[in-house]
Design an enzyme around this catalytic site. Structure first.
Site, PDB file in Angstrom:
ATOM      1  N   ASP A  30      46.305  48.947  33.056  1.00 13.57           N
ATOM      2  CA  ASP A  30      47.559  48.369  33.564  1.00 13.57           C
ATOM      3  C   ASP A  30      48.530  47.995  32.446  1.00 13.57           C
ATOM      4  O   ASP A  30      49.682  47.639  32.725  1.00 13.57           O
ATOM      5  CB  ASP A  30      47.252  47.129  34.418  1.00 13.57           C
ATOM      6  CG  ASP A  30      46.680  47.510  35.775  1.00 13.57           C
ATOM      7  OD1 ASP A  30      46.397  48.713  35.989  1.00 13.57           O
ATOM      8  OD2 ASP A  30      46.520  46.618  36.628  1.00 13.57           O
TER       9      ASP A  30
ATOM     10  N   GLY B 149      39.467  43.238  26.237  1.00 11.60           N
ATOM     11  CA  GLY B 149      39.425  43.268  27.699  1.00 11.60           C
ATOM     12  C   GLY B 149      38.240  44.071  28.196  1.00 11.60           C
ATOM     13  O   GLY B 149      38.029  45.212  27.776  1.00 11.60           O
ATOM     14  N   ALA B 150      37.442  43.457  29.080  1.00  7.30           N
ATOM     15  CA  ALA B 150      36.275  44.148  29.643  1.00  7.30           C
ATOM     16  C   ALA B 150      36.482  44.410  31.128  1.00  7.30           C
ATOM     17  O   ALA B 150      35.599  44.184  31.953  1.00  7.30           O
ATOM     18  CB  ALA B 150      35.006  43.345  29.395  1.00  7.30           C
TER      19      ALA B 150
ATOM     20  N   GLU C  18      45.723  44.614  51.918  1.00  7.11           N
ATOM     21  CA  GLU C  18      44.253  44.482  51.837  1.00  7.11           C
ATOM     22  C   GLU C  18      43.841  43.023  52.020  1.00  7.11           C
ATOM     23  O   GLU C  18      42.847  42.723  52.669  1.00  7.11           O
ATOM     24  CB  GLU C  18      43.756  45.013  50.488  1.00  7.11           C
ATOM     25  CG  GLU C  18      43.832  46.536  50.393  1.00  7.11           C
ATOM     26  CD  GLU C  18      42.803  47.127  49.450  1.00  7.11           C
ATOM     27  OE1 GLU C  18      42.640  46.576  48.351  1.00  7.11           O
ATOM     28  OE2 GLU C  18      42.170  48.136  49.807  1.00  7.11           O
TER      29      GLU C  18
HETATM   30  C1  LIG Z   1      43.224  42.803  45.231  1.00  4.80           C
HETATM   31  C2  LIG Z   1      43.341  44.073  44.440  1.00  4.80           C
HETATM   32  C3  LIG Z   1      42.872  45.265  45.003  1.00  4.80           C
HETATM   33  C4  LIG Z   1      42.965  46.457  44.269  1.00  4.80           C
HETATM   34  N1  LIG Z   1      42.488  47.608  44.838  1.00  4.80           N
HETATM   35  C5  LIG Z   1      42.495  48.750  44.115  1.00  4.80           C
HETATM   36  C6  LIG Z   1      41.894  49.940  44.652  1.00  4.80           C
HETATM   37  O1  LIG Z   1      41.404  49.962  45.783  1.00  4.80           O
HETATM   38  N2  LIG Z   1      41.879  51.048  43.864  1.00  4.80           N
HETATM   39  C7  LIG Z   1      42.394  51.067  42.595  1.00  4.80           C
HETATM   40  O2  LIG Z   1      42.312  52.102  41.911  1.00  4.80           O
HETATM   41  N3  LIG Z   1      42.990  49.958  42.067  1.00  4.80           N
HETATM   42  C8  LIG Z   1      43.057  48.806  42.790  1.00  4.80           C
HETATM   43  N4  LIG Z   1      43.615  47.665  42.258  1.00  4.80           N
HETATM   44  C9  LIG Z   1      44.244  47.717  40.914  1.00  4.80           C
HETATM   45  C10 LIG Z   1      43.183  47.630  39.825  1.00  4.80           C
HETATM   46  O3  LIG Z   1      42.362  46.511  40.046  1.00  4.80           O
HETATM   47  C11 LIG Z   1      43.815  47.532  38.441  1.00  4.80           C
HETATM   48  O4  LIG Z   1      44.702  48.604  38.297  1.00  4.80           O
HETATM   49  C12 LIG Z   1      42.716  47.600  37.377  1.00  4.80           C
HETATM   50  O5  LIG Z   1      41.931  46.422  37.438  1.00  4.80           O
HETATM   51  C13 LIG Z   1      43.294  47.757  35.972  1.00  4.80           C
HETATM   52  O6  LIG Z   1      42.234  47.908  35.070  1.00  4.80           O
HETATM   53  P1  LIG Z   1      42.371  47.418  33.561  1.00  4.80           P
HETATM   54  O7  LIG Z   1      41.158  47.886  32.839  1.00  4.80           O
HETATM   55  O8  LIG Z   1      43.703  47.803  33.020  1.00  4.80           O
HETATM   56  O9  LIG Z   1      42.384  45.828  33.627  1.00  4.80           O
HETATM   57  P2  LIG Z   1      41.484  44.762  34.393  1.00  4.80           P
HETATM   58  O10 LIG Z   1      40.491  45.421  35.252  1.00  4.80           O
HETATM   59  O11 LIG Z   1      42.443  43.799  34.981  1.00  4.80           O
HETATM   60  O12 LIG Z   1      40.720  44.060  33.197  1.00  4.80           O
HETATM   61  C14 LIG Z   1      41.342  43.258  32.231  1.00  4.80           C
HETATM   62  C15 LIG Z   1      40.276  42.451  31.525  1.00  4.80           C
HETATM   63  O13 LIG Z   1      40.874  41.719  30.454  1.00  4.80           O
HETATM   64  C16 LIG Z   1      40.422  40.374  30.480  1.00  4.80           C
HETATM   65  N5  LIG Z   1      41.481  39.540  29.892  1.00  4.80           N
HETATM   66  C17 LIG Z   1      42.723  39.338  30.370  1.00  4.80           C
HETATM   67  N6  LIG Z   1      43.420  38.522  29.545  1.00  4.80           N
HETATM   68  C18 LIG Z   1      42.591  38.231  28.527  1.00  4.80           C
HETATM   69  C19 LIG Z   1      42.729  37.455  27.350  1.00  4.80           C
HETATM   70  N7  LIG Z   1      43.867  36.821  27.049  1.00  4.80           N
HETATM   71  N8  LIG Z   1      41.685  37.368  26.511  1.00  4.80           N
HETATM   72  C20 LIG Z   1      40.508  38.004  26.789  1.00  4.80           C
HETATM   73  N9  LIG Z   1      40.322  38.745  27.868  1.00  4.80           N
HETATM   74  C21 LIG Z   1      41.356  38.874  28.744  1.00  4.80           C
HETATM   75  C22 LIG Z   1      40.204  40.093  31.958  1.00  4.80           C
HETATM   76  O14 LIG Z   1      39.317  39.006  32.143  1.00  4.80           O
HETATM   77  C23 LIG Z   1      39.616  41.428  32.436  1.00  4.80           C
HETATM   78  O15 LIG Z   1      38.218  41.434  32.241  1.00  4.80           O
HETATM   79  C24 LIG Z   1      43.543  46.456  42.967  1.00  4.80           C
HETATM   80  C25 LIG Z   1      43.993  45.254  42.411  1.00  4.80           C
HETATM   81  C26 LIG Z   1      43.891  44.072  43.135  1.00  4.80           C
HETATM   82  C27 LIG Z   1      44.355  42.782  42.518  1.00  4.80           C
END
Ligand SMILES: Cc1cc2nc3c(=O)[nH]c(=O)nc-3n(C[C@H](O)[C@H](O)[C@H](O)COP(=O)(O)OP(=O)(O)OC[C@H]3O[C@@H](n4cnc5c(N)ncnc54)[C@H](O)[C@@H]3O)c2cc1C
Length: 406
Positions: free
Chosen positions: A301, A11-12, A171
Site C-alpha cells: 500500500d 513492516g510484517a 464488508e
Molecule cells: C477491512 C479490510 C478488508 C480488506 N479486504 C481485502 C481483500 O479482500 N482483498 C485484498 O486483496 N485486500 C483487502 N484489503 C486491503 C489489504 O488489507 C491491504 O491492501 C494490504 O494489507 C496491504 O499490505 P501491505 O503489506 O502493504 O501492508 P499491511 O498488510 O498493512 O502491513 C503493514 C505492516 O506494517 C506494520 N507497521 C505499520 N506502521 C509501522 C511502524 N511505524 N513501525 C513498525 N511497523 C509498522 C503493521 O503493523 C503491519 O504489520 C482489505 C483491507 C481492509 C482494512
C-alpha cells in the site's frame, strides 16, 4: 571478500512478511544479514479486520506469531516502531534504536485518510489494525450495554453509521448485519431499535463492481436491515452525530458510532522520509525501487503502480502486495549477486467483497461474476491459499476458514 549486505525490511504485513520468507530461503547466512522490523511480534490478516471489528471473528484468529512463520535463526526480528527513514544516511530510526541498511524494503502498509473532514480524526473509528478493530468491537458492546443503564434512553447509542460504500465499508456493514441480531439478544434490545446506516458520497456503492452485482449486494444487505444513503457527502463528525449533505441540504444522524471506511492512504512515514511521492505513495520503478534511490524498494500500500493500459493506479490490495513479494525478493537477491532485476507485472485475479458470513459478490479473472455461496467459497479458498503459503499446513489448520457453504 565482500562485506555481508545488510537487508532491512520494514513492516510484517502481507508484502513484508512474504518478502522476508522468500529471502530467508534464497540467501545464505554469509551472503546477507536479514532484519525484519515490525511494531508487534505478530503478523495480522488485514483482510479479516472488518470481522474482528464487528465481533464476528475473534482477533486472535487474524494474528499469526512471527516466530511461527519466520526462521529466527536466519532472520533478525526487531519488535519496535519505525519513527522515520533517513535515506541520505541509510538509516532507520526506531523508537528504541537507530539501525543502518544497505538495502531497504518499505512495506509499512496503510493509514485511514480523513481528507481534512472536521471531527473525523478525533471522533470516528477506523479499521486499520488489530487495536482499532478491537476498540470498535468493544465500543459497540459498551454502547449496547449502556443503553438500558441510562435514565434517559439515548438512541444514538444504537445507531451505527459507516462512512464509505466501497470495499471495506460494505464488508464491515455486512458483518455488522450478522452481529447485531446476536448483540440485541445478549443486551435485551429490540432489533428494530438499531439502525445500520451506510453513507456513500457517489450515487452507488461498490464502484468497481458490475451493476447486477451491486444490486445483488444492496438487496442482500437491505434484507438484513442495512439502510443506504447514497449521494451523501460527510461534512462533519461529532461525538454524538454525523453531519452530511445530500441534494444541497444538510442532514444529520445522531450516533455515538461513526466508522470511517471511505479512504486509505500510504503510511505517512513514507512521505516524511522525503521520498518522491504522489498522494503520499511512491510511484515505484518497474523493478519496485523508489525513483531516486537504487537501494530502496517500496511495496504494498506504500507503492503506486499504474495499469499500463488505462494509466490509472491499481487499487491497494493484499493480492498485489503478495504478488510483489516475489519480485522484490528476487531483485534484492540480484542486487547482492549482481543479477538482472525483473519488472513487476500484476496479475489481477479478481475482487471478492463479502457481505456477511454466508454471502459475497465477486468478479474473477475479469469475466466471471459470482454471488452467494460460490463467491464466499472463492474468498475462503484464496484466504486459505495465503495461509498455506505463509505457514504451511499447520497454520492453515489452525487459522483457516473451512465453512465454505454457509
Ligand atoms: C477491512 C479490510 C478488508 C480488506 N479486504 C481485502 C481483500 O479482500 N482483498 C485484498 O486483496 N485486500 C483487502 N484489503 C486491503 C489489504 O488489507 C491491504 O491492501 C494490504 O494489507 C496491504 O499490505 P501491505 O503489506 O502493504 O501492508 P499491511 O498488510 O498493512 O502491513 C503493514 C505492516 O506494517 C506494520 N507497521 C505499520 N506502521 C509501522 C511502524 N511505524 N513501525 C513498525 N511497523 C509498522 C503493521 O503493523 C503491519 O504489520 C482489505 C483491507 C481492509 C482494512
Amino acid at each position: 571478500m565482500h562485506k555481508k549486505k545488510n537487508i532491512v525490511i520494514l513492516g510484517a504485513g502481507y508484502g513484508g512478511i512474504m518478502t522476508t520468507k522468500k529471502l530467508q530461503k534464497m540467501l545464505r547466512g554469509h551472503e546477507a544479514e536479514i532484519t525484519l522490523v515490525n511494531i508487534n511480534d505478530y503478523h495480522y490478516q488485514a483482510t479479516w479486520l472488518h470481522e474482528n471489528a464487528a465481533g464476528t471473528l475473534h482477533h486472535d484468529r487474524s494474528r499469526v506469531d512471527i516466530k511461527d512463520v519466520i526462521d529466527l535463526d536466519k532472520v533478525n526480528f526487531i519488535k519496535d516502531r519505525v519513527l522515520c527513514i533517513k535515506p541520505e544516511k541509510k538509516t532507520v530510526k526506531l523508537e528504541r534504536q537507530e539501525i543502518g541498511y544497505d538495502i531497504l524494503v518499505v512495506a509499512l502498509g496503510f493509514e485511514a485518510a480523513t481528507f481534512g473532514i472536521p471531527g473525523l480524526e478525533e471522533h470516528a473509528f477506523t479499521i486499520s489494525d488489530i487495536n482499532s478493530a478491537r476498540l470498535l468491537r468493544e465500543h459497540l458492546e459498551y454502547n449496547f450495554a449502556l443503553y438500558h443503564n441510562e435514565r434517559e434512553k439515548n438512541s444514538a447509542r444504537l445507531n451505527i453509521v459507516v462512512g464509505g460504500g466501497g470495499f471495506t465499508g460494505i464488508e464491515y456493514i455486512g458483518e455488522l448485519a450478522n452481529r447485531i441480531p446476536r448483540l440485541c439478544e445478549e443486551y435485551d434490545i429490540e432489533k428494530s431499535q438499531v439502525r445500520m446506516i451506510n453513507l456513500e458520497a457517489t450515487p452507488s456503492i461498490l464502484p468497481n463492481f458490475d451493476q447486477q452485482l451491486i444490486e445483488y449486494a444492496t438487496n442482500s444487505l437491505e434484507a438484513r436491515g442495512v439502510e443506504f444513503i447514497t449521494g451523501a457527502v460527510v461534512k462533519e463528525c461529532r461525538p454524538d452525530r454525523i453531519i452530511y449533505e445530500k441534494d444541497g441540504k444538510e442532514e444529520e444522524v445522531p450516533t455515538m458510532t461513526t466508522v470511517w471506511a471511505a479512504g486509505v492512504k500510504a503510511n505517512s512515514i513514507v512521505e516524511k522520509a522525503g521520498l518522491e511521492t504522489i498522494h503520499g505513495k511512491v510511484e515505484v520503478r518497474k523493478d519496485m525501487r523508489a525513483p531516486e534511490y537504487d537501494e530502496i524498494f517500496v511495496m504494498g500500500d506504500c507503492a503506486l503502480i499504474r495499469n499500463p493500459d488505462t494509466g490509472t493506479p491499481y487499487p491497494p490490495t493484499a493480492q498485489i502486495a503478495i504478488q510483489q513479494s516475489s519480485i522484490v525478493a528476487h531483485n534484492v537477491r540480484s542486487l547482492i549477486h549482481g543479477g538482472e532485476l525483473k519488472d513487476f507485472k500484476p496479475t489481477p485475479l479478481g475482487t471478492i467483497a463479502s457481505l456477511g458470513n454466508n454471502d459475497a459478490v465477486a468478479t474473477v479473472f475479469h469475466r466471471y461474476q459470482l454471488r452467494g455461496w460460490k463467491a464466499t467459497a472463492a474468498k475462503r479458498l484464496s484466504e486459505n491459499r495465503y495461509l498455506l503459503k505463509l505457514g504451511g499446513v499447520s497454520l492453515l489448520m489452525k487459522k483457516g476458514k473451512f465453512n465454505f457453504f454457509y
